[in-house]
Design an enzyme around this catalytic site. Structure first.
Site, PDB file in Angstrom:
ATOM      1  N   GLU A 157      35.413  58.186  56.188  1.00 18.43           N
ATOM      2  CA  GLU A 157      34.516  57.262  55.493  1.00 18.43           C
ATOM      3  C   GLU A 157      34.065  56.125  56.410  1.00 18.43           C
ATOM      4  OE1 GLU A 157      34.445  55.180  51.055  1.00 18.43           O
ATOM      5  OE2 GLU A 157      36.331  55.853  51.916  1.00 18.43           O
ATOM      6  N   ALA A 168      35.524  48.000  50.049  1.00 22.17           N
ATOM      7  CA  ALA A 168      36.924  47.680  50.323  1.00 22.17           C
ATOM      8  C   ALA A 168      37.330  48.025  51.755  1.00 22.17           C
ATOM      9  CB  ALA A 168      37.824  48.416  49.342  1.00 22.17           C
ATOM     10  N   HIS A 223      28.644  53.988  52.833  1.00 21.74           N
ATOM     11  CA  HIS A 223      28.679  52.523  52.869  1.00 21.74           C
ATOM     12  C   HIS A 223      27.487  52.005  53.678  1.00 21.74           C
ATOM     13  CE1 HIS A 223      32.641  51.665  51.003  1.00 21.74           C
ATOM     14  NE2 HIS A 223      32.841  52.930  51.322  1.00 21.74           N
ATOM     15  N   ASN A 247      27.511  53.989  44.654  1.00 24.43           N
ATOM     16  CA  ASN A 247      28.483  52.977  45.073  1.00 24.43           C
ATOM     17  C   ASN A 247      28.387  52.710  46.567  1.00 24.43           C
ATOM     18  OD1 ASN A 247      30.408  54.604  42.702  1.00 24.43           O
ATOM     19  ND2 ASN A 247      29.938  52.438  42.505  1.00 24.43           N
ATOM     20  N   ARG A 255      10.546  50.539  42.930  1.00 20.09           N
ATOM     21  CA  ARG A 255       9.794  50.367  44.178  1.00 20.09           C
ATOM     22  C   ARG A 255      10.645  50.581  45.425  1.00 20.09           C
ATOM     23  NH1 ARG A 255       7.415  45.945  41.263  1.00 20.09           N
ATOM     24  NH2 ARG A 255       5.284  46.454  40.639  1.00 20.09           N
ATOM     25  N   ASP A 276      35.155  58.229  36.964  1.00 22.34           N
ATOM     26  CA  ASP A 276      36.387  57.673  36.408  1.00 22.34           C
ATOM     27  C   ASP A 276      36.132  56.749  35.219  1.00 22.34           C
ATOM     28  OD1 ASP A 276      35.222  55.600  37.810  1.00 22.34           O
ATOM     29  OD2 ASP A 276      37.076  54.944  38.788  1.00 22.34           O
ATOM     30  N   HIS A 279      33.414  53.248  37.910  1.00 19.91           N
ATOM     31  CA  HIS A 279      32.476  53.080  39.017  1.00 19.91           C
ATOM     32  C   HIS A 279      31.011  53.214  38.620  1.00 19.91           C
ATOM     33  CE1 HIS A 279      35.989  53.299  41.619  1.00 19.91           C
ATOM     34  NE2 HIS A 279      35.225  52.946  42.618  1.00 19.91           N
ATOM     35  N   ASP A 302      38.156  59.480  44.776  1.00 18.64           N
ATOM     36  CA  ASP A 302      38.250  58.263  45.589  1.00 18.64           C
ATOM     37  C   ASP A 302      39.525  57.495  45.248  1.00 18.64           C
ATOM     38  OD1 ASP A 302      37.397  56.551  47.600  1.00 18.64           O
ATOM     39  OD2 ASP A 302      36.187  55.310  46.272  1.00 18.64           O
TER      40      ASP A 302
END
Length: 407
Positions: A157, A168, A223, A247, A255, A276, A279, A302
């Site tokens: 990740e 996080a 991310h 997320n 737009r 879950d 999220h 996750d």
């Protein structure tokens, strides 16, 4: 083993009343109720010896109308039961694999966090050693051995992510994507790394990085604060995976459709999603399925080390996390910090609370991740020749039995 009187989840994505026959760790026959007598007669006639015939019929499970689905595959989670994959401990990986198998997740590809490069290399080497040790274990196991989920890959990740959308992750360890470092990761893991996440807007060389690495590993958008245009360019260059859709990425607006819009427009890209109940709002889950198509959606948990544990304070990637109920947040700023829900419960939540059909939800937790990992030939459906990893669920989707490798 004969698993009879079950609603078998077929490769076509339907439930059909019938049964399954396994020998060793392999599925050798799948039959409908009408085909039962002919199939059993044929299997007995083709058994290599009287011993095999006895073994075939001595273990018959009456499923009593239960759903029979493939073992689940979680390709993005961090830990459970107090352990984290990034602890870099083979015994921790073993405990994680045992917990996952106990809840019906029979294959795992745990995720790394954004840590120093040398620390990540050490974690990946430990994982490769664990994998080799598992392969070298004698295949004969006793009935008292705990079942373990198979270790089928690693999902990186970080650390090539955006500080703006770090979630996080520890910002101190974020770096631009780098081919030499990426190759070090692949080598350290003995090529167990199956997904390598990047934020394409953070590196001027992102497109060339993707083009040069895409044939070695799946490149995911992770991310990231990328605009629609930047994400589209990355996907067209060969990125094919999106980490936890909605997320830790740009928003989806009329737009500025951002990463979500780019993923929708590039049909080769598959998207992870966390169901879950924390999220993502159920309406957005349903919208994502309509927009992407069910065949491109992958359920992930996750989950972090607090999964299966009581409320309290834990860590994720070196950061302190507070867990209350099914919500995990950073102590520092309250940002969501992964989930504390395993994949099986995510799948149930999608069906019971979000309106996703059971047939679709099962595919998103079995077939689709197997395809994305490149292991669909060996697992991800109840088909002849595939691994005999099978779950029996009652009508309320409660887990009644885990059959792992035919045991």
């Amino acid at each position: 083993m004969i698993i009879d009187n079950v609603k078998v989840y077929t490769e076509s994505g339907e439930f059909v009343l019938g049964g399954i026959i396994t020998q060793g760790d392999t599925i050798t026959a799948v039959y409908t109720e009408k085909e039962k007598e002919v199939t059993l007669k044929k299997m007995n006639m083709t058994a290599d010896s009287s011993v095999q015939k006895e073994k075939l019929t001595e273990n018959v499970i009456d499923g009593k109308g239960a759903y029979a689905i493939p073992g689940l595959i979680d390709l993005h989670f961090h830990g459970c039961m107090g352990d984290d994959f990034c602890d870099g401990d083979k015994e921790a990986i073993r405990r994680i694999a045992e917990y996952e198998a106990s809840v019906g997740v029979t294959a795992i590809a745990p995720a790394t966090m954004t840590l120093p490069v040398e620390e990540l290399e050490s974690i990946l080497k430990t994982a490769a050693e664990y994998k080799k040790e598992c392969e070298n274990i004698n295949q004969i196991e006793t009935k008292n051995d705990k079942k373990r989920a198979d270790f089928v890959g690693i999902n990186m990740e970080g650390p090539f992510i955006s500080p703006i959308k770090k979630g996080a992750q520890d910002e101190r360890n974020i770096i631009p994507c780098n081919e030499e470092i990426a190759q070090r990761f692949l080598d350290a893991s003995d090529h167990l790394v199956k997904f390598l996440g990047i934020a394409p807007e953070e590196s001027a060389n992102a497109v060339s990085f993707i083009k040069n690495m895409k044939d070695k590993v799946n490149i995911s958008l992770a991310h990231t604060n990328a605009s629609y245009e930047t994400a589209k360019e990355a996907l067209e260059a060969g990125a094919n995976h999106v980490v936890h859709l909605f997320n830790a990425m740009t928003g989806f607006t009329h737009r500025e459709p951002g990463v979500v819009g780019a993923a929708s427009d590039n049909e080769h890209a598959m998207s992870e999603i966390i169901c879950d109940g924390v999220h993502i709002h159920p309406s957005m889950i349903r919208a994502a399925f309509k927009m992407m198509g069910a065949e491109r959606m992958i359920f992930i948990s996750d989950s972090m080390r607090a999964t299966g544990m009581p409320d309290g304070q834990y860590t994720l990637g070196g950061l302190d996390v507070k867990v209350t109920g099914n919500r995990a947040t950073l102590v520092s700023d309250g940002a969501l910090a992964g989930s504390v829900t395993n994949l099986a419960d995510c799948m149930r939540t999608a069906v019971t609370q979000m309106g996703i059909p059971l047939e679709t939800a099962v595919a998103c937790a079995t077939k689709n991740p197997a395809i994305s990992l490149g292991i669909y030939e060996e697992r991800g459906s109840i088909s002849i020749g595939k691994k005999a990893d099978i779950l029996l669920l009652d009508q309320n989707l409660t887990l009644k039995k885990v059959i792992k490798s035919g045991r």
